[in-house]
Design a protein around this motif. Structure first.
Motif, PDB file in Angstrom:
ATOM      1  N   SER A 103       0.844  -1.199   0.000  1.00  0.00           N
ATOM      2  CA  SER A 103       0.000   0.000   0.000  1.00  0.00           C
ATOM      3  C   SER A 103       0.876   1.244   0.000  1.00  0.00           C
ATOM      4  N   SER A 104       0.481   2.219  -0.823  1.00  0.00           N
ATOM      5  CA  SER A 104       1.176   3.495  -0.864  1.00  0.00           C
ATOM      6  C   SER A 104       0.189   4.572  -1.253  1.00  0.00           C
ATOM      7  N   GLU A 105       0.092   5.601  -0.406  1.00  0.00           N
ATOM      8  CA  GLU A 105      -0.897   6.647  -0.614  1.00  0.00           C
ATOM      9  C   GLU A 105      -2.276   5.983  -0.732  1.00  0.00           C
ATOM     10  N   ALA A 106      -2.982   6.226  -1.822  1.00  0.00           N
ATOM     11  CA  ALA A 106      -4.317   5.635  -1.940  1.00  0.00           C
ATOM     12  C   ALA A 106      -4.311   4.382  -2.808  1.00  0.00           C
ATOM     13  N   ASN A 107      -3.130   3.875  -3.137  1.00  0.00           N
ATOM     14  CA  ASN A 107      -3.036   2.760  -4.083  1.00  0.00           C
ATOM     15  C   ASN A 107      -2.632   1.461  -3.391  1.00  0.00           C
ATOM     16  N   GLU A 108      -3.158   0.372  -3.897  1.00  0.00           N
ATOM     17  CA  GLU A 108      -2.814  -0.963  -3.406  1.00  0.00           C
ATOM     18  C   GLU A 108      -2.314  -1.800  -4.571  1.00  0.00           C
ATOM     19  N   TYR A 109      -1.272  -2.594  -4.316  1.00  0.00           N
ATOM     20  CA  TYR A 109      -0.717  -3.473  -5.331  1.00  0.00           C
ATOM     21  C   TYR A 109      -0.599  -4.866  -4.729  1.00  0.00           C
ATOM     22  N   SER A 110      -1.114  -5.849  -5.445  1.00  0.00           N
ATOM     23  CA  SER A 110      -1.098  -7.209  -4.893  1.00  0.00           C
ATOM     24  C   SER A 110      -0.849  -8.256  -5.962  1.00  0.00           C
ATOM     25  N   LYS A 111      -0.244  -7.826  -7.091  1.00  0.00           N
ATOM     26  CA  LYS A 111       0.024  -8.775  -8.161  1.00  0.00           C
ATOM     27  C   LYS A 111       1.472  -8.669  -8.606  1.00  0.00           C
ATOM     28  N   GLY A 112       1.947  -9.770  -9.168  1.00  0.00           N
ATOM     29  CA  GLY A 112       3.306  -9.807  -9.684  1.00  0.00           C
ATOM     30  C   GLY A 112       3.319 -10.099 -11.167  1.00  0.00           C
ATOM     31  N   GLN A 113       4.265  -9.484 -11.852  1.00  0.00           N
ATOM     32  CA  GLN A 113       4.425  -9.695 -13.288  1.00  0.00           C
ATOM     33  C   GLN A 113       5.079 -11.040 -13.555  1.00  0.00           C
ATOM     34  N   VAL A 114       4.562 -11.750 -14.553  1.00  0.00           N
ATOM     35  CA  VAL A 114       5.195 -12.974 -15.037  1.00  0.00           C
ATOM     36  C   VAL A 114       5.536 -12.762 -16.506  1.00  0.00           C
ATOM     37  N   LEU A 115       6.793 -12.929 -16.840  1.00  0.00           N
ATOM     38  CA  LEU A 115       7.241 -12.841 -18.227  1.00  0.00           C
ATOM     39  C   LEU A 115       7.617 -14.232 -18.718  1.00  0.00           C
ATOM     40  N   ILE A 116       7.171 -14.557 -19.913  1.00  0.00           N
ATOM     41  CA  ILE A 116       7.541 -15.816 -20.561  1.00  0.00           C
ATOM     42  C   ILE A 116       8.299 -15.462 -21.826  1.00  0.00           C
ATOM     43  N   GLN A 117       9.512 -15.961 -21.945  1.00  0.00           N
ATOM     44  CA  GLN A 117      10.352 -15.606 -23.083  1.00  0.00           C
ATOM     45  C   GLN A 117      11.033 -16.856 -23.630  1.00  0.00           C
ATOM     46  N   TYR A 118      10.639 -17.227 -24.834  1.00  0.00           N
ATOM     47  CA  TYR A 118      11.256 -18.329 -25.563  1.00  0.00           C
ATOM     48  C   TYR A 118      11.566 -17.842 -26.982  1.00  0.00           C
ATOM     49  N   PRO A 119      12.610 -18.395 -27.598  1.00  0.00           N
ATOM     50  CA  PRO A 119      13.037 -17.881 -28.913  1.00  0.00           C
ATOM     51  C   PRO A 119      11.961 -17.945 -29.992  1.00  0.00           C
ATOM     52  N   HIS A 120      11.042 -18.918 -29.892  1.00  0.00           N
ATOM     53  CA  HIS A 120      10.060 -19.085 -30.963  1.00  0.00           C
ATOM     54  C   HIS A 120       8.771 -18.303 -30.719  1.00  0.00           C
ATOM     55  N   LEU A 121       8.738 -17.504 -29.618  1.00  0.00           N
ATOM     56  CA  LEU A 121       7.524 -16.774 -29.260  1.00  0.00           C
ATOM     57  C   LEU A 121       7.843 -15.317 -28.966  1.00  0.00           C
ATOM     58  N   PRO A 122       6.848 -14.429 -29.081  1.00  0.00           N
ATOM     59  CA  PRO A 122       7.043 -13.068 -28.578  1.00  0.00           C
ATOM     60  C   PRO A 122       7.090 -13.085 -27.055  1.00  0.00           C
ATOM     61  N   THR A 123       7.561 -12.000 -26.449  1.00  0.00           N
ATOM     62  CA  THR A 123       7.533 -11.900 -24.991  1.00  0.00           C
ATOM     63  C   THR A 123       6.079 -11.871 -24.527  1.00  0.00           C
ATOM     64  N   LEU A 124       5.755 -12.739 -23.587  1.00  0.00           N
ATOM     65  CA  LEU A 124       4.382 -12.855 -23.084  1.00  0.00           C
ATOM     66  C   LEU A 124       4.344 -12.362 -21.641  1.00  0.00           C
ATOM     67  N   GLN A 125       3.319 -11.619 -21.298  1.00  0.00           N
ATOM     68  CA  GLN A 125       3.195 -11.038 -19.959  1.00  0.00           C
ATOM     69  C   GLN A 125       1.805 -11.294 -19.402  1.00  0.00           C
ATOM     70  N   TYR A 126       1.763 -11.659 -18.120  1.00  0.00           N
ATOM     71  CA  TYR A 126       0.505 -11.676 -17.388  1.00  0.00           C
ATOM     72  C   TYR A 126       0.827 -11.431 -15.917  1.00  0.00           C
ATOM     73  N   PHE A 127      -0.200 -11.300 -15.098  1.00  0.00           N
ATOM     74  CA  PHE A 127      -0.015 -10.961 -13.696  1.00  0.00           C
ATOM     75  C   PHE A 127      -0.746 -11.979 -12.821  1.00  0.00           C
ATOM     76  N   VAL A 128      -0.103 -12.338 -11.718  1.00  0.00           N
ATOM     77  CA  VAL A 128      -0.700 -13.295 -10.789  1.00  0.00           C
ATOM     78  C   VAL A 128      -0.710 -12.678  -9.394  1.00  0.00           C
TER      79      VAL A 128
END
Length: 804
Positions: free
Chosen positions: A558-583
């Protein structure tokens, strides 16, 4: 390349023109990525010039992963993009439903205990009404011959959807966006899989695999390349030249006697609009492969004719197709790029708009909408001359973080994704919502083109790499480990990874289990563009608030009026574009009576799992062994136990050279715990300490009753007393690829079975050999341990402690 608008090759333009002339559409339908018949798809698209799509009910979330440790939704994301790469090669379109692949099931009854048949049918109906296929082809039958309950279920759903799509009383909420649609027929593409042959000479037959000079290969060869893009599944497939026969049997609708398209309008003339056919034929006859822009005038006339069609859905569909052809013939390329991969909503960044056309016919940029302002340019793009415009663009303040639409909300249940906007259902992914809008004019025809904001870099190996600009939150956080062990009356150190994309002052972190706050830490300052790895010591008295043995611990910043509770997941393989989602920022916290006597573990890598990380959190030393380590008897003897990764016999071809060293290690007092392998592409057959053979037998019901064959066995009592309670709360399955035959020197520990099937005793085999112990266990520990299952941990620790 989806981040750019680029011209197609002349051979591809010519194929698209022929497809524009042919009106039938085909929808191929099955359960998983890599179920599709790529040979048939390639023939339909490139030989028959028929618009074709593959509908996979799932994204393959429940499969295995030969590339890395991703499982579940992450694996589904990988397999989604492997399918998209395959479709870019063979030219088909791609659709999905909201169904989650929950792992192997043996029949449709098992499948529909998990899947809601009505909601999956609704999704298929939506795709049918939207795509409007004339022919639907199933890969599988609704019977046991399908070989997998989800395979058979795909055929069941297809039959229901075929009937429902034309019924205005079925799923009427869809009719706000689409109209009812009745395909002409539903067929089953029969097959020969191993010893199962469902083809017959009285079935409808089609010859495929022909050579295509424009491709420089046959359709069977193209199919092999396409299927081989399913790299996470190890689905490398031979590119086979030469023709072969595909077989089809009738399911519903009008039977086909001669071709797949009997009784269907094949072209515009048969539909009553022959003037469109005549214009397409003129363009085809005069098409110049070296100067495709010479076709622009004819194509623009054709576009006007298509714009006059009364059928709204057909008009929209064909206008989109011809617009792409026109832009390709004009040699048009457009991109909007920046030099950084991530952006924060509300911030401004420097972008470059690059435009070029290669056409004697003038292409005029009338205007550019830069999200928050419009420039009226009225500028002619000179033939083969690059235009570059630099502009600072502000990312909309309400822009959501970039992630797959089906992962942006918690799943509806274990078998169905939640989708916030129903109109997204079916799409493999959404187009970028943040675009620069161009208005082009060619002759007197206007074209709207959306260019997504993109990231472009020069890779020293790949050259130019263009990917989606990823919107990220100001801060994301995640636990460093998937599981932590809390010991009685001891403080627990947990580690967070805090990625700050802007300066954050006086923040606080709260650790929660459910709604209960366990501990809060305040006064945390984070600098912009930094990643902070920070340890937090939770005192024993706070841990005492936790009363259960298996807990999901959540971190909230928590900071000021904002809350953060997710983490970035990056998937990177040579045959794919960079993939991003949050958990969610969660980890498993294990308390209670969990003992392990082994201290030092050697791990031999297989296809990839998270067990080494789990064991390290339990306080064990885990070393990933190299070939030199394995062949060094002195070093090997220092380990209390060796663990092999999943599918090690399938993925590690050198293991046949290590068998003598591993056998000697056991004989001299060591313990080997070998996880499951499959029968496909085995490096060697005789890999047990004594002979045994593995099969395809499995127990898919994760709550199947487990019978202890020898309750007094050491592995069930030391150092943890194993009871039926330890088999509660397992996920997805008990295990797969159980041995079906084994030497009498092995002792089977358990008996289990799926409902209505014969008991299986191959889930764990134990043998004493010399002074040591060999344990073969196809139980799904690779799924259970990262999921924080206490019972599975206690049993696995007993296996590791066998030599103590």
């Amino acid at each position: 390349m989806a981040q750019q608008v680029r011209p197609a090759k002349s051979s591809e333009i010519y194929r698209e023109l022929k497809t524009l002339k042919h009106l039938p559409k085909v929808l191929y339908l099955a359960a998983h990525p890599d179920d599709e018949n790529t040979g048939l798809l390639s023939w339909l698209i490139n030989d028959q010039n028929v618009e074709t799509a593959y509908l996979s009910l799932t994204r393959g979330d429940g499969g295995q992963n030969l590339l890395g440790t991703e499982q579940g939704a992450a694996l589904g994301l990988i397999r989604t993009h492997e399918l998209l790469e395959a479709r870019r090669l063979d030219g088909a379109q791609q659709f999905f439903t909201r169904a989650i692949d929950f792992g192997f099931s043996k029949n449709t009854n098992d499948t529909f205990k998990q899947w809601d048949a009505d909601s999956i049918t609704a999704d298929v109906v939506w795709v049918i009404r939207k795509f409007r296929p004339d022919v639907i082809i199933c890969r599988f039958p609704p019977t046991a011959a399908a070989g997998h309950g989800q395979h058979a279920a795909s055929a069941v759903v297809a039959e229901k959807a075929f009937k429902a799509a034309a019924d205005k009383n079925m799923f009427p909420n869809q009719l706000k966006y689409v109209s009812v649609w009745q395909p002409k027929r539903l067929l089953w593409n029969t097959f020969r899989f191993g010893s199962v042959n469902t083809t017959a000479e009285n079935q409808l037959k089609v010859t495929v695999g022909q050579y295509d000079a424009q491709l420089g290969m046959g359709y069977g060869e193209l199919a092999g390349l396409s299927r081989s893009l399913h790299k996470s599944q190890g689905a490398g497939t031979q590119s086979v030249a030469g023709v072969r026969t595909e077989y089809f049997t009738h399911v519903l609708g009008d039977p086909a006697k001669r071709t797949l398209f009997d009784g269907i309008n094949l072209n515009w003339s048969e539909k009553g609009t022959g003037d469109i056919d005549e214009l397409i034929d003129i363009v085809l006859l005069s098409f110049n492969y070296n100067q495709p822009d010479k076709s622009l005038h004819g194509l623009l006339m054709l576009r006007k004719k298509i714009a006059e069609l009364q059928d709204q859905a057909l008009r929209k569909d064909k206008l989109a197709a011809i617009d792409q052809i026109i832009l390709s013939c004009a040699g048009f390329m457009g991109e909007v790029v920046t030099n950084q991969p991530e952006a924060i909503a509300g911030n401004s960044y420097n972008f470059r708009l690059n435009l070029i056309s290669r056409s004697a016919t003038p292409v005029i940029v009338e205007s550019v909408n830069w999200l928050n302002q419009t420039d009226n340019l009225n500028r002619n793009i000179a033939n083969d001359s690059l235009i570059t415009v630099e502009r600072k663009i502000q990312i909309p303040a309400d822009a959501a973080p970039t992630e797959p639409y089906w992962l942006s909300k918690p799943a509806k249940d274990a078998a169905t994704f939640s989708v916030a906007n129903d109109t997204l259902i079916g799409l493999p992914e959404t187009q970028s919502p943040i675009n620069v809008l161009l208005l082009l004019k060619i002759e007197n025809e206007k074209f709207e083109i959306r260019l997504p904001l993109s990231y472009k870099k020069l890779d020293p190996v790949k050259g130019d790499v263009v990917e989606a600009l990823r919107v990220v939150p100001p801060l994301d956080l995640s636990f460093a480990e998937p599981v932590y062990f809390a010991k009685e009356k001891e403080a627990l150190s947990v580690t967070l990874r805090l990625k700050a994309n802007k300066n954050i002052n006086y923040g606080k972190v709260s650790f929660k289990i459910g709604k209960q706050v366990i501990k809060t830490f305040q006064g945390i300052n984070l600098a912009e563009n930094t990643i902070t790895i920070k340890d937090f010591l939770i005192p024993a008295e706070d841990l005492a608030k936790i009363k259960t043995s298996q807990n999901k611990l959540e971190a909230v910043f928590s900071s000021e009026a904002n809350e953060y509770s997710k983490g970035q997941v990056l998937i990177q393989y040579p045959h794919l574009p960079t993939l991003q989602y949050f958990v969610p920022a969660t980890t498993w916290l294990i308390k209670g009576d969990v003992k392990v006597l082994a201290k030092k573990i050697g791990y031999i890598e297989g296809a990839g799992d998270l067990i080494p990380e789990f064991l390290r959190q339990a306080g064990l030393q885990v070393d990933v062994l190299s070939e030199a380590d394995i062949l060094n008897a002195t070093k090997l003897a220092t380990y209390d136990a060796l663990v092999t990764g999943v599918r090690v016999i399938n993925t590690e071809k050198r293991i046949k050279n290590w068998q003598t060293a591993l056998r000697n290690y056991v004989e001299n007092g060591g313990t080997i715990v070998m996880q499951y392998n499959t029968t496909q592409d085995m490096a060697l057959q005789d890999f047990g300490i004594y002979p045994f053979s593995i099969s395809g037998k499995r127990v898919t019901e994760e709550n199947a009753e487990v019978k202890f064959l020898n309750p007094n066995h050491k592995l069930l009592n030391y150092p943890n007393k194993i009871t039926a309670e330890d088999f509660k709360g397992w996920v997805q399955e008990r295990g797969a690829y159980f041995p079906d035959k084994w030497d009498a020197k092995y002792e089977a520990l358990f008996e289990m079975n799926d409902t209505g099937e014969e008991p299986l005793q191959g889930s764990t085999l134990y043998a004493k050999y010399g002074k040591g112990n060999f344990i073969y266990t196809p139980l799904a520990f690779f799924r259970q341990l990262p999921a924080g299952n206490v019972g599975a941990a206690r049993l696995f620790f007993n296996f590791l402690s066998a030599g103590k």
